[in-house]
Design an enzyme around this catalytic site. Structure first.
Site, PDB file in Angstrom:
ATOM      1  N   ASP A 107       0.867  -1.176   0.000  1.00 38.57           N
ATOM      2  CA  ASP A 107       0.000   0.000   0.000  1.00 38.57           C
ATOM      3  C   ASP A 107       0.905   1.228   0.000  1.00 38.57           C
ATOM      4  OD1 ASP A 107      -1.992  -1.879   0.417  1.00 38.57           O
ATOM      5  OD2 ASP A 107      -2.885  -0.832   2.122  1.00 38.57           O
ATOM      6  N   SER A 248       7.897   4.781   5.478  1.00 41.55           N
ATOM      7  CA  SER A 248       9.031   4.157   4.806  1.00 41.55           C
ATOM      8  C   SER A 248       8.791   4.131   3.305  1.00 41.55           C
ATOM      9  CB  SER A 248       9.254   2.741   5.343  1.00 41.55           C
ATOM     10  OG  SER A 248       9.416   2.771   6.751  1.00 41.55           O
TER      11      SER A 248
END
Length: 288
Positions: A107, A248
């Site tokens: 995602d 991240s």
């Protein structure tokens, strides 16, 4: 700007953007950044996030970000990191197993660029050439003319990621992060204040050639947790790893003439617009 696959504009986290802008683009912010990214601070914060003491942080995060826990496997969380790496119900992230389909490993908010000799990519508020990312001239040269896909995960995204095809991976290579002086510096034609820790491997895939997958850690304790460090035979959709606390990034490098990328994603990227994609979703096809 961020858009979904239907072209609708998605509101970004303006508070997070302002904090990052302060940390990276002001003198005082860069002083704080140097303190925050010191190994001892990262270790302390990491231990806190792994402990039961961090449990009170979970509920406010759920409320602030509108997390629907019914979408995730039910369990009692032992720490904030345990919650942060929660597993989604598999039926909510179906994998496109079509042989020629290139899928998203996670995602994220995606941008895609062609790679040439002058390519410089912004990742985690730092600027990289492919050779900067890999620190390997031989491998870097192989991807000239190919595609660089940058998958940016925010703190409220699902933080597990999968393999994009069947194949075999090489040993992982870990590159320790670095933080430059707080004084503005210039390296060649671009400014750099820091580079994040990162880990990469070459995926010898059945359908898309040799793909490099790079996981880039976040500030503080954005720890990269890959399941397999050494050589491993993998299957499409198999979980490769996860990120612990912090936003991240995953970067995929494809060689020239191996894939065709979804036209809407390319059009958005050309305008500096990120496209929302989901774990297992088709984002391109094998080039025939």
């Amino acid at each position: 700007m961020i858009k979904d696959r239907k072209g609708r504009i998605i509101k970004s986290d303006s508070v997070q953007d302002k904090i990052l802008d302060f940390l990276y683009h002001t003198d005082f912010g860069r002083i704080l950044l140097k303190i925050l990214t010191a190994p001892i601070i990262s270790e302390i914060v990491g231990k806190f996030m792994d402990s039961f003491l961090s449990i009170p942080m979970i509920k406010p995060f759920i409320e602030k970000n509108g997390i629907n826990l019914s979408e995730y496997r039910k369990k009692k969380y032992s720490s904030y990191n345990d919650f942060f790496t929660r597993q989604i119900r598999p039926e909510l992230r179906p994998i496109d197993f079509t042989e020629n389909a290139v899928i998203s490993p996670c995602d994220s908010k995606l941008t895609v660029y062609e790679i040439n000799d002058k390519s410089i990519f912004k990742i985690k508020d730092s600027y990289y050439r492919i050779v900067d990312l890999l620190r390997n001239n031989f491998i870097s040269r192989r991807y000239k003319g190919g595609y660089c896909m940058i998958f940016r995960l925010c703190v409220d995204d699902y933080h597990r990621y999968c393999y994009i095809d069947n194949g075999i991976k090489t040993d992982n290579v870990f590159i320790k992060g670095e933080l430059h002086t707080v004084n503005p510096i210039a390296l060649e034609k671009y400014n750099i204040y820091k580079r994040n820790c990162r880990e990469y491997t070459i995926l010898h895939t059945e359908n898309f050639g040799d793909v490099v997958q790079i996981e880039v850690g976040a500030m503080l304790v954005g720890r990269i947790k890959n399941r397999h460090w050494n050589v491993h035979y993998f299957a499409k959709g198999e979980e490769k790893g996860m990120f612990e606390y912090g936003g991240s990034t995953i970067v995929l490098l494809f060689e020239k003439d191996t894939i065709s990328v979804d036209s809407n994603i390319l059009a958005n990227s050309a305008q500096g617009i990120e496209t929302v994609v989901k774990y297992g979703e088709k984002i391109g096809t094998k080039k025939l």
